[in-house]
Scaffold this motif. Structure first.
Motif, PDB file in Angstrom:
ATOM      1  N   GLY A  60      -2.228   6.327   6.598  1.00  0.00           N
ATOM      2  CA  GLY A  60      -2.175   5.630   5.316  1.00  0.00           C
ATOM      3  C   GLY A  60      -3.520   5.625   4.614  1.00  0.00           C
ATOM      4  N   ASP A  61      -4.579   5.385   5.369  1.00  0.00           N
ATOM      5  CA  ASP A  61      -5.932   5.396   4.799  1.00  0.00           C
ATOM      6  C   ASP A  61      -6.291   6.798   4.293  1.00  0.00           C
ATOM      7  N   GLN A  62      -5.941   7.822   5.077  1.00  0.00           N
ATOM      8  CA  GLN A  62      -6.228   9.200   4.664  1.00  0.00           C
ATOM      9  C   GLN A  62      -5.433   9.558   3.406  1.00  0.00           C
ATOM     10  N   PHE A  63      -4.169   9.153   3.372  1.00  0.00           N
ATOM     11  CA  PHE A  63      -3.325   9.448   2.217  1.00  0.00           C
ATOM     12  C   PHE A  63      -3.854   8.744   0.971  1.00  0.00           C
ATOM     13  N   GLU A  64      -4.255   7.492   1.120  1.00  0.00           N
ATOM     14  CA  GLU A  64      -4.776   6.740  -0.020  1.00  0.00           C
ATOM     15  C   GLU A  64      -6.088   7.351  -0.526  1.00  0.00           C
ATOM     16  N   LYS A  65      -6.893   7.843   0.388  1.00  0.00           N
ATOM     17  CA  LYS A  65      -8.171   8.444   0.000  1.00  0.00           C
ATOM     18  C   LYS A  65      -7.955   9.685  -0.868  1.00  0.00           C
ATOM     19  N   VAL A  66      -6.958  10.507  -0.536  1.00  0.00           N
ATOM     20  CA  VAL A  66      -6.748  11.743  -1.295  1.00  0.00           C
ATOM     21  C   VAL A  66      -5.850  11.540  -2.516  1.00  0.00           C
ATOM     22  N   SER A  67      -4.951  10.551  -2.463  1.00  0.00           N
ATOM     23  CA  SER A  67      -3.971  10.396  -3.544  1.00  0.00           C
ATOM     24  C   SER A  67      -4.217   9.181  -4.440  1.00  0.00           C
ATOM     25  N   GLY A  68      -4.848   8.154  -3.877  1.00  0.00           N
ATOM     26  CA  GLY A  68      -5.000   6.904  -4.603  1.00  0.00           C
ATOM     27  C   GLY A  68      -3.810   5.973  -4.429  1.00  0.00           C
ATOM     28  N   TYR A  69      -2.795   6.382  -3.658  1.00  0.00           N
ATOM     29  CA  TYR A  69      -1.581   5.597  -3.449  1.00  0.00           C
ATOM     30  C   TYR A  69      -1.605   4.934  -2.078  1.00  0.00           C
ATOM     31  N   SER A  70      -1.281   3.653  -2.031  1.00  0.00           N
ATOM     32  CA  SER A  70      -1.340   2.884  -0.799  1.00  0.00           C
ATOM     33  C   SER A  70       0.026   2.810  -0.117  1.00  0.00           C
ATOM     34  N   LEU A  71       0.109   3.365   1.099  1.00  0.00           N
ATOM     35  CA  LEU A  71       1.328   3.216   1.899  1.00  0.00           C
ATOM     36  C   LEU A  71       1.584   1.745   2.158  1.00  0.00           C
ATOM     37  N   TYR A  72       0.525   1.029   2.498  1.00  0.00           N
ATOM     38  CA  TYR A  72       0.650  -0.385   2.852  1.00  0.00           C
ATOM     39  C   TYR A  72       1.278  -1.191   1.720  1.00  0.00           C
ATOM     40  N   GLN A  73       0.762  -1.023   0.503  1.00  0.00           N
ATOM     41  CA  GLN A  73       1.272  -1.801  -0.625  1.00  0.00           C
ATOM     42  C   GLN A  73       2.726  -1.438  -0.946  1.00  0.00           C
ATOM     43  N   ALA A  74       3.066  -0.158  -0.847  1.00  0.00           N
ATOM     44  CA  ALA A  74       4.439   0.276  -1.136  1.00  0.00           C
ATOM     45  C   ALA A  74       5.412  -0.274  -0.099  1.00  0.00           C
ATOM     46  N   ILE A  75       5.041  -0.223   1.170  1.00  0.00           N
ATOM     47  CA  ILE A  75       5.914  -0.725   2.235  1.00  0.00           C
ATOM     48  C   ILE A  75       6.002  -2.244   2.163  1.00  0.00           C
ATOM     49  N   LYS A  76       4.900  -2.897   1.847  1.00  0.00           N
ATOM     50  CA  LYS A  76       4.909  -4.350   1.693  1.00  0.00           C
ATOM     51  C   LYS A  76       5.890  -4.752   0.585  1.00  0.00           C
ATOM     52  N   LYS A  77       5.825  -4.055  -0.539  1.00  0.00           N
ATOM     53  CA  LYS A  77       6.738  -4.351  -1.657  1.00  0.00           C
ATOM     54  C   LYS A  77       8.187  -4.095  -1.236  1.00  0.00           C
ATOM     55  N   MET A  78       8.421  -3.003  -0.498  1.00  0.00           N
ATOM     56  CA  MET A  78       9.768  -2.692  -0.027  1.00  0.00           C
ATOM     57  C   MET A  78      10.296  -3.812   0.870  1.00  0.00           C
ATOM     58  N   LYS A  79       9.475  -4.269   1.801  1.00  0.00           N
ATOM     59  CA  LYS A  79       9.903  -5.305   2.739  1.00  0.00           C
ATOM     60  C   LYS A  79      10.143  -6.645   2.045  1.00  0.00           C
ATOM     61  N   ASN A  80       9.446  -6.894   0.944  1.00  0.00           N
ATOM     62  CA  ASN A  80       9.602  -8.144   0.219  1.00  0.00           C
ATOM     63  C   ASN A  80      10.709  -8.097  -0.835  1.00  0.00           C
ATOM     64  N   THR A  81      11.336  -6.940  -0.987  1.00  0.00           N
ATOM     65  CA  THR A  81      12.431  -6.786  -1.942  1.00  0.00           C
ATOM     66  C   THR A  81      13.743  -6.991  -1.210  1.00  0.00           C
ATOM     67  N   GLN A  82      14.520  -7.948  -1.662  1.00  0.00           N
ATOM     68  CA  GLN A  82      15.762  -8.311  -0.963  1.00  0.00           C
ATOM     69  C   GLN A  82      16.889  -7.316  -1.198  1.00  0.00           C
ATOM     70  N   GLU A  83      17.085  -6.906  -2.423  1.00  0.00           N
ATOM     71  CA  GLU A  83      18.236  -6.077  -2.766  1.00  0.00           C
ATOM     72  C   GLU A  83      17.806  -4.609  -2.875  1.00  0.00           C
ATOM     73  N   ASP A  84      18.818  -3.736  -2.926  1.00  0.00           N
ATOM     74  CA  ASP A  84      18.541  -2.312  -3.099  1.00  0.00           C
ATOM     75  C   ASP A  84      18.288  -2.032  -4.573  1.00  0.00           C
ATOM     76  N   THR A  85      17.084  -2.365  -5.002  1.00  0.00           N
ATOM     77  CA  THR A  85      16.685  -2.163  -6.386  1.00  0.00           C
ATOM     78  C   THR A  85      15.579  -1.126  -6.444  1.00  0.00           C
ATOM     79  N   MET A  86      15.180  -0.797  -7.654  1.00  0.00           N
ATOM     80  CA  MET A  86      14.096   0.154  -7.869  1.00  0.00           C
ATOM     81  C   MET A  86      12.781  -0.517  -7.484  1.00  0.00           C
ATOM     82  N   ILE A  87      11.981   0.202  -6.697  1.00  0.00           N
ATOM     83  CA  ILE A  87      10.661  -0.287  -6.295  1.00  0.00           C
ATOM     84  C   ILE A  87       9.633   0.554  -7.050  1.00  0.00           C
ATOM     85  N   LYS A  88       8.755  -0.130  -7.759  1.00  0.00           N
ATOM     86  CA  LYS A  88       7.729   0.554  -8.547  1.00  0.00           C
ATOM     87  C   LYS A  88       6.445  -0.255  -8.496  1.00  0.00           C
ATOM     88  N   LEU A  89       5.339   0.439  -8.326  1.00  0.00           N
ATOM     89  CA  LEU A  89       4.011  -0.195  -8.346  1.00  0.00           C
ATOM     90  C   LEU A  89       3.189   0.408  -9.471  1.00  0.00           C
TER      91      LEU A  89
END
Length: 89
Positions: A60-89
């Motif tokens: 995740g750290d390596q991916f964020e370094k090259v892309s600017g996108y955080s695996l952690y933040q995306a997965i955190k948002k997914m886990k905190n979303t109750q319904e099958d809705t669109m997830i966007k950061l």
């Protein structure tokens, strides 16, 4: 995309595909959004290849370094979303 995904040369072709599909899902979370069910399925496949938390964090750290996108933040948002809705950061 002008960067290389962090992968291990020890993985099989199928495992590399699973991890790349997950990275692409993370990119979509940031760029246009992705359904929770799609991200969850990609994450589960990723976890079959990378079951350890330490390895997940390292990639995740390596991916964020090259892309600017955080695996952690995306997965955190997914886990905190109750319904099958669109997830966007």
């Amino acid at each position: 995309m002008d960067y290389q995904y962090p992968i291990s040369h020890d993985w099989t072709t199928e495992e590399v595909i699973s991890v790349i599909n997950f990275y692409e899902a993370i990119e979509r979370v940031y760029e246009k959004g992705v359904q929770k069910s799609e991200l969850l399925a990609a994450y589960r496949k990723f976890k079959e290849v990378v079951p350890g938390k330490a390895d997940e964090k390292k990639l995740g750290d390596q991916f964020e370094k090259v892309s600017g996108y955080s695996l952690y933040q995306a997965i955190k948002k997914m886990k905190n979303t109750q319904e099958d809705t669109m997830i966007k950061l």
